[in-house]
Motif scaffolding. Structure first.
Motif, PDB file in Angstrom:
ATOM      1  N   ASN A 252     -10.163 107.988  77.257  1.00 27.10           N
ATOM      2  CA  ASN A 252     -10.665 107.327  78.463  1.00 27.10           C
ATOM      3  C   ASN A 252     -12.061 106.779  78.171  1.00 27.10           C
ATOM      4  O   ASN A 252     -13.056 107.509  78.223  1.00 27.10           O
ATOM      5  N   PHE A 253     -12.125 105.489  77.881  1.00 25.62           N
ATOM      6  CA  PHE A 253     -13.397 104.882  77.478  1.00 25.62           C
ATOM      7  C   PHE A 253     -14.459 104.979  78.571  1.00 25.62           C
ATOM      8  O   PHE A 253     -15.628 105.260  78.295  1.00 25.62           O
ATOM      9  N   ALA A 254     -14.060 104.745  79.818  1.00 30.07           N
ATOM     10  CA  ALA A 254     -15.025 104.770  80.921  1.00 30.07           C
ATOM     11  C   ALA A 254     -15.664 106.142  81.057  1.00 30.07           C
ATOM     12  O   ALA A 254     -16.883 106.261  81.264  1.00 30.07           O
ATOM     13  N   VAL A 255     -14.861 107.185  80.934  1.00 33.63           N
ATOM     14  CA  VAL A 255     -15.383 108.545  81.030  1.00 33.63           C
ATOM     15  C   VAL A 255     -16.271 108.851  79.831  1.00 33.63           C
ATOM     16  O   VAL A 255     -17.358 109.429  79.970  1.00 33.63           O
ATOM     17  N   LYS A 256     -15.826 108.463  78.644  1.00 31.73           N
ATOM     18  CA  LYS A 256     -16.610 108.700  77.431  1.00 31.73           C
ATOM     19  C   LYS A 256     -17.979 108.035  77.535  1.00 31.73           C
ATOM     20  O   LYS A 256     -18.999 108.605  77.143  1.00 31.73           O
ATOM     21  N   SER A 257     -18.006 106.838  78.095  1.00 32.60           N
ATOM     22  CA  SER A 257     -19.264 106.108  78.245  1.00 32.60           C
ATOM     23  C   SER A 257     -20.211 106.830  79.200  1.00 32.60           C
ATOM     24  O   SER A 257     -21.412 106.948  78.946  1.00 32.60           O
ATOM     25  N   VAL A 258     -19.675 107.323  80.310  1.00 32.22           N
ATOM     26  CA  VAL A 258     -20.499 108.042  81.285  1.00 32.22           C
ATOM     27  C   VAL A 258     -21.039 109.330  80.680  1.00 32.22           C
ATOM     28  O   VAL A 258     -22.219 109.678  80.851  1.00 32.22           O
ATOM     29  N   VAL A 264     -26.331 113.791  84.342  1.00 37.14           N
ATOM     30  CA  VAL A 264     -25.474 114.705  85.102  1.00 37.14           C
ATOM     31  C   VAL A 264     -25.034 114.097  86.426  1.00 37.14           C
ATOM     32  O   VAL A 264     -23.868 114.218  86.830  1.00 37.14           O
ATOM     33  N   VAL A 265     -25.941 113.425  87.116  1.00 36.66           N
ATOM     34  CA  VAL A 265     -25.599 112.832  88.411  1.00 36.66           C
ATOM     35  C   VAL A 265     -24.510 111.778  88.240  1.00 36.66           C
ATOM     36  O   VAL A 265     -23.537 111.740  89.006  1.00 36.66           O
ATOM     37  N   LYS A 266     -24.649 110.908  87.246  1.00 35.79           N
ATOM     38  CA  LYS A 266     -23.637 109.876  87.021  1.00 35.79           C
ATOM     39  C   LYS A 266     -22.298 110.495  86.632  1.00 35.79           C
ATOM     40  O   LYS A 266     -21.236 109.998  87.013  1.00 35.79           O
ATOM     41  N   GLN A 267     -22.360 111.576  85.867  1.00 36.11           N
ATOM     42  CA  GLN A 267     -21.117 112.276  85.492  1.00 36.11           C
ATOM     43  C   GLN A 267     -20.420 112.839  86.721  1.00 36.11           C
ATOM     44  O   GLN A 267     -19.203 112.726  86.881  1.00 36.11           O
ATOM     45  N   LYS A 285     -11.548 117.416  84.858  1.00 37.49           N
ATOM     46  CA  LYS A 285     -11.740 117.172  83.420  1.00 37.49           C
ATOM     47  C   LYS A 285     -13.102 116.555  83.141  1.00 37.49           C
ATOM     48  O   LYS A 285     -13.763 116.899  82.162  1.00 37.49           O
ATOM     49  N   VAL A 286     -13.536 115.644  84.020  1.00 43.48           N
ATOM     50  CA  VAL A 286     -14.872 115.067  83.863  1.00 43.48           C
ATOM     51  C   VAL A 286     -15.940 116.150  84.026  1.00 43.48           C
ATOM     52  O   VAL A 286     -16.886 116.247  83.226  1.00 43.48           O
TER      53      VAL A 286
END
Length: 292
Positions: A252-258, A264-267, A285-286
């Motif tokens: 998941n590229f979008a998750v990997k980028s975040v 932490v807040v963005k995650q 999972k995130v």
């Protein structure tokens, strides 16, 4: 038009038709306490107000259709003759739903749902702090409507004290229907939000959710998540494994980028996006990827 007599239907099918046709129904979030002092909290949509002088509320914990057993609420109300009926608004609907899971006797639904018990003034059962209106009640009478699965038990309650959150009142001291933001029960997974309309809340998992009490503090104490978010996160049977989280992040590229941003807040905001989409497993999972 199709027609039938009730006796021609299974108990489950008849219950489904009744609940879907006689709606929307208000929800009695009933708090009771057992003879052993253990608190219990459970919602019931067979509920309404039936008199104002004296002030009488009636709700009905029906016998379970699947196995004809009775709920702890009925047992406690029979034993102690006291109950607190808390109303349900949109802010606590997910936690309310989680509390309806069939936890074993003695398990504290306040803890499992992440709600706050506060003492009542005139009765022993606790109030739900997060509920905008709480009715302390004495049980006047309990009327059994049958002995088979699906049979109701009318608990006739007299209100002895009312607690109102001032935030739901208008300038004249009346309850503002927009501010109170009540929810009501429809059929299946459907609910109605009084100031917006229909929405769905998936039924709690059959094998019991982990509960809000099992959610790590770094999530529970985050300002990103509200009570409904926590209710969703608590309504899974088991957490994803390290391997499942690793595969999810790698693919998941979008998750990997975040995650690579180390914010932490963005995650957590990314996890909340998944929650808003109804994808609780991906949200977990995130959140867990942050810790691994």
């Amino acid at each position: 038009m199709i027609s039938f007599e009730p006796k021609e239907l299974t108990a489950a099918k008849l219950q489904s038709y009744l609940q879907s046709a006689v709606a929307p129904r208000p929800i009695a979030f009933a708090s009771t306490i057992g003879k052993n002092g253990k608190p219990n909290l459970s919602p019931f949509s067979f509920f309404n107000v039936f008199s104002s002088n004296p002030p009488i509320l009636v709700f009905s914990p029906a016998r379970r259709v699947r196995n004809n057993t009775v709920k702890h609420t009925l047992i406690n109300a029979t034993d102690t003759k006291e109950v607190v009926i808390n109303v349900v608004n949109y802010d606590i609907v997910q936690q309310m739903s989680l509390s309806s899971s069939e936890y074993a006797d003695g398990i504290d639904e306040f803890l499992k749902a992440g709600l706050t018990p506060i003492p009542s003034d005139l009765v022993k059962p606790y109030r739900v702090k997060e509920s905008p209106v709480q009715f302390e009640c004495k049980v006047n009478e309990i009327i059994s409507l049958g002995t088979e699965g699906g049979a109701g038990n009318l608990i006739i309650c007299e209100v002895v004290k009312i607690h109102l959150n001032e935030n739901i009142l208008d300038e004249n001291g009346a309850i503002d229907q927009y501010k109170i933001d009540l929810v009501s029960r429809m059929g299946s997974n459907w609910y109605s939000r009084s100031n917006q309309g229909l929405f769905e809340v998936p039924k709690p998992v059959a094998n019991l959710g982990i509960g809000v009490d099992a959610i790590p503090d770094f999530i529970k104490k985050s300002s990103v998540f509200d009570g409904n978010d926590l209710g969703k996160l608590g309504n899974i049977e088991t957490l994803p494994t390290i391997e499942e989280v690793s595969i999810f992040v790698k693919t998941n590229f979008a998750v990997k980028s975040v995650l690579s941003a180390d914010d932490v807040v963005k995650q957590q905001e990314k996890a909340k996006e998944y929650l808003n989409e109804g994808d609780v497993i991906s949200a977990w999972k995130v959140l867990l990827a942050v810790r691994f």
